[in-house]
Motif scaffolding. Structure first.
Motif, PDB file in Angstrom:
ATOM      1  N   LEU A   1       0.932  -1.393  -0.023  1.00 35.33           N
ATOM      2  CA  LEU A   1      -0.065   0.062   0.170  1.00 35.33           C
ATOM      3  C   LEU A   1       1.034   1.188  -0.150  1.00 35.33           C
ATOM      4  O   LEU A   1       0.694   2.142  -0.684  1.00 35.33           O
ATOM      5  N   GLU A   2       1.942   1.352   1.072  1.00 34.81           N
ATOM      6  CA  GLU A   2       2.589   2.481   0.862  1.00 34.81           C
ATOM      7  C   GLU A   2       3.660   2.657  -0.165  1.00 34.81           C
ATOM      8  O   GLU A   2       3.744   3.713  -0.652  1.00 34.81           O
ATOM      9  N   LEU A   3       3.887   1.609  -0.743  1.00 37.47           N
ATOM     10  CA  LEU A   3       4.738   1.740  -2.032  1.00 37.47           C
ATOM     11  C   LEU A   3       3.833   2.347  -2.930  1.00 37.47           C
ATOM     12  O   LEU A   3       4.411   3.263  -3.741  1.00 37.47           O
ATOM     13  N   ALA A   4       2.769   1.883  -3.342  1.00 33.26           N
ATOM     14  CA  ALA A   4       1.899   2.359  -4.414  1.00 33.26           C
ATOM     15  C   ALA A   4       1.450   4.015  -4.006  1.00 33.26           C
ATOM     16  O   ALA A   4       1.572   4.869  -4.942  1.00 33.26           O
ATOM     17  N   ILE A   5       1.312   4.281  -2.667  1.00 31.86           N
ATOM     18  CA  ILE A   5       1.280   5.632  -2.650  1.00 31.86           C
ATOM     19  C   ILE A   5       2.254   6.604  -2.876  1.00 31.86           C
ATOM     20  O   ILE A   5       2.333   7.803  -3.203  1.00 31.86           O
ATOM     21  N   VAL A   6       3.488   6.161  -2.260  1.00 31.18           N
ATOM     22  CA  VAL A   6       4.387   6.939  -2.478  1.00 31.18           C
ATOM     23  C   VAL A   6       4.930   7.137  -3.729  1.00 31.18           C
ATOM     24  O   VAL A   6       5.218   8.222  -4.441  1.00 31.18           O
ATOM     25  N   VAL A   7       4.800   5.948  -4.641  1.00 32.39           N
ATOM     26  CA  VAL A   7       5.130   6.222  -6.345  1.00 32.39           C
ATOM     27  C   VAL A   7       4.106   7.012  -6.849  1.00 32.39           C
ATOM     28  O   VAL A   7       4.612   8.025  -7.665  1.00 32.39           O
ATOM     29  N   VAL A   8       2.664   6.860  -6.651  1.00 33.74           N
ATOM     30  CA  VAL A   8       1.747   7.683  -7.295  1.00 33.74           C
ATOM     31  C   VAL A   8       2.056   9.313  -6.830  1.00 33.74           C
ATOM     32  O   VAL A   8       2.013  10.468  -7.618  1.00 33.74           O
ATOM     33  N   SER A   9       2.429   9.554  -5.670  1.00 34.46           N
ATOM     34  CA  SER A   9       2.661  10.877  -5.177  1.00 34.46           C
ATOM     35  C   SER A   9       3.738  11.497  -5.647  1.00 34.46           C
ATOM     36  O   SER A   9       3.824  12.734  -5.979  1.00 34.46           O
ATOM     37  N   ASN A  10       5.004  10.600  -5.931  1.00 40.75           N
ATOM     38  CA  ASN A  10       6.042  10.980  -6.687  1.00 40.75           C
ATOM     39  C   ASN A  10       5.619  11.478  -8.046  1.00 40.75           C
ATOM     40  O   ASN A  10       6.018  12.591  -8.577  1.00 40.75           O
ATOM     41  N   LEU A  11       4.959  10.550  -8.796  1.00 46.12           N
ATOM     42  CA  LEU A  11       4.466  10.993 -10.143  1.00 46.12           C
ATOM     43  C   LEU A  11       3.724  12.395 -10.179  1.00 46.12           C
ATOM     44  O   LEU A  11       3.767  12.987 -11.222  1.00 46.12           O
ATOM     45  N   ASN A  12       2.954  12.516  -9.129  1.00 41.08           N
ATOM     46  CA  ASN A  12       2.229  13.967  -9.092  1.00 41.08           C
ATOM     47  C   ASN A  12       2.935  14.878  -8.500  1.00 41.08           C
ATOM     48  O   ASN A  12       2.394  16.097  -8.333  1.00 41.08           O
ATOM     49  N   ALA A  13       4.098  14.671  -7.969  1.00 39.94           N
ATOM     50  CA  ALA A  13       4.755  15.541  -7.253  1.00 39.94           C
ATOM     51  C   ALA A  13       4.273  16.224  -6.200  1.00 39.94           C
ATOM     52  O   ALA A  13       4.208  17.569  -6.151  1.00 39.94           O
ATOM     53  N   CYS A  14       3.478  15.512  -5.363  1.00 42.66           N
ATOM     54  CA  CYS A  14       2.727  16.066  -4.285  1.00 42.66           C
ATOM     55  C   CYS A  14       3.724  15.897  -3.094  1.00 42.66           C
ATOM     56  O   CYS A  14       3.865  14.819  -2.376  1.00 42.66           O
ATOM     57  N   HIS A  15       4.209  17.030  -2.606  1.00 42.98           N
ATOM     58  CA  HIS A  15       5.312  17.030  -1.725  1.00 42.98           C
ATOM     59  C   HIS A  15       4.512  16.628  -0.159  1.00 42.98           C
ATOM     60  O   HIS A  15       4.896  15.655   0.751  1.00 42.98           O
ATOM     61  N   TYR A  16       3.487  17.017  -0.011  1.00 37.02           N
ATOM     62  CA  TYR A  16       2.661  16.814   1.098  1.00 37.02           C
ATOM     63  C   TYR A  16       2.619  15.181   1.466  1.00 37.02           C
ATOM     64  O   TYR A  16       2.709  14.715   2.301  1.00 37.02           O
ATOM     65  N   CYS A  17       2.042  14.316   0.456  1.00 37.03           N
ATOM     66  CA  CYS A  17       1.976  13.103   0.403  1.00 37.03           C
ATOM     67  C   CYS A  17       3.279  12.074   0.641  1.00 37.03           C
ATOM     68  O   CYS A  17       3.346  11.298   1.338  1.00 37.03           O
ATOM     69  N   VAL A  18       3.897  12.712   0.045  1.00 34.00           N
ATOM     70  CA  VAL A  18       5.345  11.847  -0.176  1.00 34.00           C
ATOM     71  C   VAL A  18       6.108  11.986   1.267  1.00 34.00           C
ATOM     72  O   VAL A  18       6.428  11.291   1.846  1.00 34.00           O
ATOM     73  N   ALA A  19       5.897  13.397   1.997  1.00 34.15           N
ATOM     74  CA  ALA A  19       6.429  13.514   3.274  1.00 34.15           C
ATOM     75  C   ALA A  19       5.632  12.917   4.262  1.00 34.15           C
ATOM     76  O   ALA A  19       6.284  12.083   4.985  1.00 34.15           O
ATOM     77  N   HIS A  20       4.437  12.653   4.287  1.00 35.62           N
ATOM     78  CA  HIS A  20       3.609  12.078   5.057  1.00 35.62           C
ATOM     79  C   HIS A  20       3.898  10.625   4.832  1.00 35.62           C
ATOM     80  O   HIS A  20       3.794   9.782   6.171  1.00 35.62           O
ATOM     81  N   HIS A  21       3.778  10.092   3.726  1.00 38.84           N
ATOM     82  CA  HIS A  21       3.928   8.511   3.757  1.00 38.84           C
ATOM     83  C   HIS A  21       5.342   7.725   3.501  1.00 38.84           C
ATOM     84  O   HIS A  21       5.387   6.595   3.803  1.00 38.84           O
ATOM     85  N   LYS A  22       6.277   8.787   3.423  1.00 41.21           N
ATOM     86  CA  LYS A  22       7.498   8.210   3.338  1.00 41.21           C
ATOM     87  C   LYS A  22       8.012   7.316   4.900  1.00 41.21           C
ATOM     88  O   LYS A  22       8.829   6.476   4.807  1.00 41.21           O
ATOM     89  N   PRO A  23       7.662   8.094   6.037  1.00 41.69           N
ATOM     90  CA  PRO A  23       8.014   7.487   7.250  1.00 41.69           C
ATOM     91  C   PRO A  23       7.086   6.179   7.233  1.00 41.69           C
ATOM     92  O   PRO A  23       7.638   5.191   7.888  1.00 41.69           O
ATOM     93  N   PHE A  24       5.891   5.952   6.845  1.00 44.00           N
ATOM     94  CA  PHE A  24       5.193   4.680   6.903  1.00 44.00           C
ATOM     95  C   PHE A  24       5.872   3.803   5.858  1.00 44.00           C
ATOM     96  O   PHE A  24       5.928   2.669   6.533  1.00 44.00           O
ATOM     97  N   LEU A  25       6.535   4.121   4.820  1.00 43.53           N
ATOM     98  CA  LEU A  25       7.322   3.140   4.033  1.00 43.53           C
ATOM     99  C   LEU A  25       8.533   2.449   4.677  1.00 43.53           C
ATOM    100  O   LEU A  25       8.932   1.477   4.560  1.00 43.53           O
ATOM    101  N   ALA A  26       9.215   3.629   5.208  1.00 38.05           N
ATOM    102  CA  ALA A  26      10.375   3.402   6.087  1.00 38.05           C
ATOM    103  C   ALA A  26      10.115   2.373   7.143  1.00 38.05           C
ATOM    104  O   ALA A  26      11.099   1.494   7.544  1.00 38.05           O
ATOM    105  N   VAL A  27       9.013   2.292   7.831  1.00 37.73           N
ATOM    106  CA  VAL A  27       8.656   1.230   8.978  1.00 37.73           C
ATOM    107  C   VAL A  27       8.486   0.014   8.320  1.00 37.73           C
ATOM    108  O   VAL A  27       8.603  -0.887   8.781  1.00 37.73           O
ATOM    109  N   GLU A  28       8.124  -0.159   6.967  1.00 43.68           N
ATOM    110  CA  GLU A  28       8.133  -1.491   5.977  1.00 43.68           C
ATOM    111  C   GLU A  28       9.363  -1.870   5.609  1.00 43.68           C
ATOM    112  O   GLU A  28       9.417  -2.607   4.836  1.00 43.68           O
ATOM    113  N   GLY A  29      10.340  -1.299   6.015  1.00 42.82           N
ATOM    114  CA  GLY A  29      11.773  -1.720   5.881  1.00 42.82           C
ATOM    115  C   GLY A  29      12.487  -1.102   4.636  1.00 42.82           C
ATOM    116  O   GLY A  29      13.638  -1.654   4.133  1.00 42.82           O
TER     117      GLY A  29
END
Length: 188
Positions: free
Chosen positions: A65-93
């Motif tokens: 889930l977090e991979l997909a969210i970070v990828v789409v947020s990067n595609l859209n250059a949404c800093h807010y979403c990348v910044a918010h979901h990057k920590p969730f993805l980091a927890v996932e390893g």
């Protein structure tokens, strides 16, 4: 500053205030987003509980889930979403450096075959949803249940909605998101 004012939960009827606070306290550092969505009670009443219910159901592995969210947020250059979901993805390893170069997914040493499949699908579903190769869908079906595939697609497209919503209304990143990104464990 957002293009509209943030609504405080105390300004809302009690049922909406409860949704607002449950989401703001339990989902993650998204208080500014929910404070803007509060202008439209139906959005608050339906979107936030849906996100919380999806998280509680755990149909889709959090890492994917977090991979997909970070990828789409990067595609859209949404800093807010990348910044918010990057920590969730980091927890996932995935390391912070690995997350920063997630768009180099083909050769990414921290991604396994399923991770790469999720990234490839996230890109295809967001950029060319009417031209997703059947072979890609069949590979996904070999890994994910139909419910997982539906949720993955829902979350990819919903992420794009939130990316555009946040950017169009210039929703500011919460100070708490910076704290989460500094190494503290994200909630939820």
């Amino acid at each position: 500053m957002a293009r509209v004012r943030n609504i405080d939960s105390r300004e809302l009827p009690s049922d909406l205030a409860a949704i607002y606070e449950r989401f703001a306290e339990g989902y993650g550092p998204f208080r500014n987003q929910v404070a803007v969505l509060a202008h439209v009670p139906a959005a608050l009443r339906h979107l936030m509980p849906m996100l919380m219910e999806l998280r509680e159901a755990k149909t889709l592995p959090k890492r994917h889930l977090e991979l997909a969210i970070v990828v789409v947020s990067n595609l859209n250059a949404c800093h807010y979403c990348v910044a918010h979901h990057k920590p969730f993805l980091a927890v996932e390893g995935i390391s912070p450096e690995g997350i920063d170069r997630i768009m180099d997914w083909r050769e990414h040493p921290e991604l396994d075959e399923t991770d790469r499949l999720v990234v490839q699908y996230a890109i295809a579903a967001w950029e060319t949803p009417n031209r997703i190769p059947e072979a890609l869908v069949q590979r996904l079906r070999g890994v994910f249940s139909e419910a997982q595939l539906v949720e993955l697609t829902l979350r990819i497209t919903l992420c794009g909605f939130f990316n555009r919503f946040n950017d169009a209304l210039q929703i500011e990143e919460e100070a708490e998101a910076d704290l989460v990104g500094s190494g503290a464990q994200p909630r939820g």
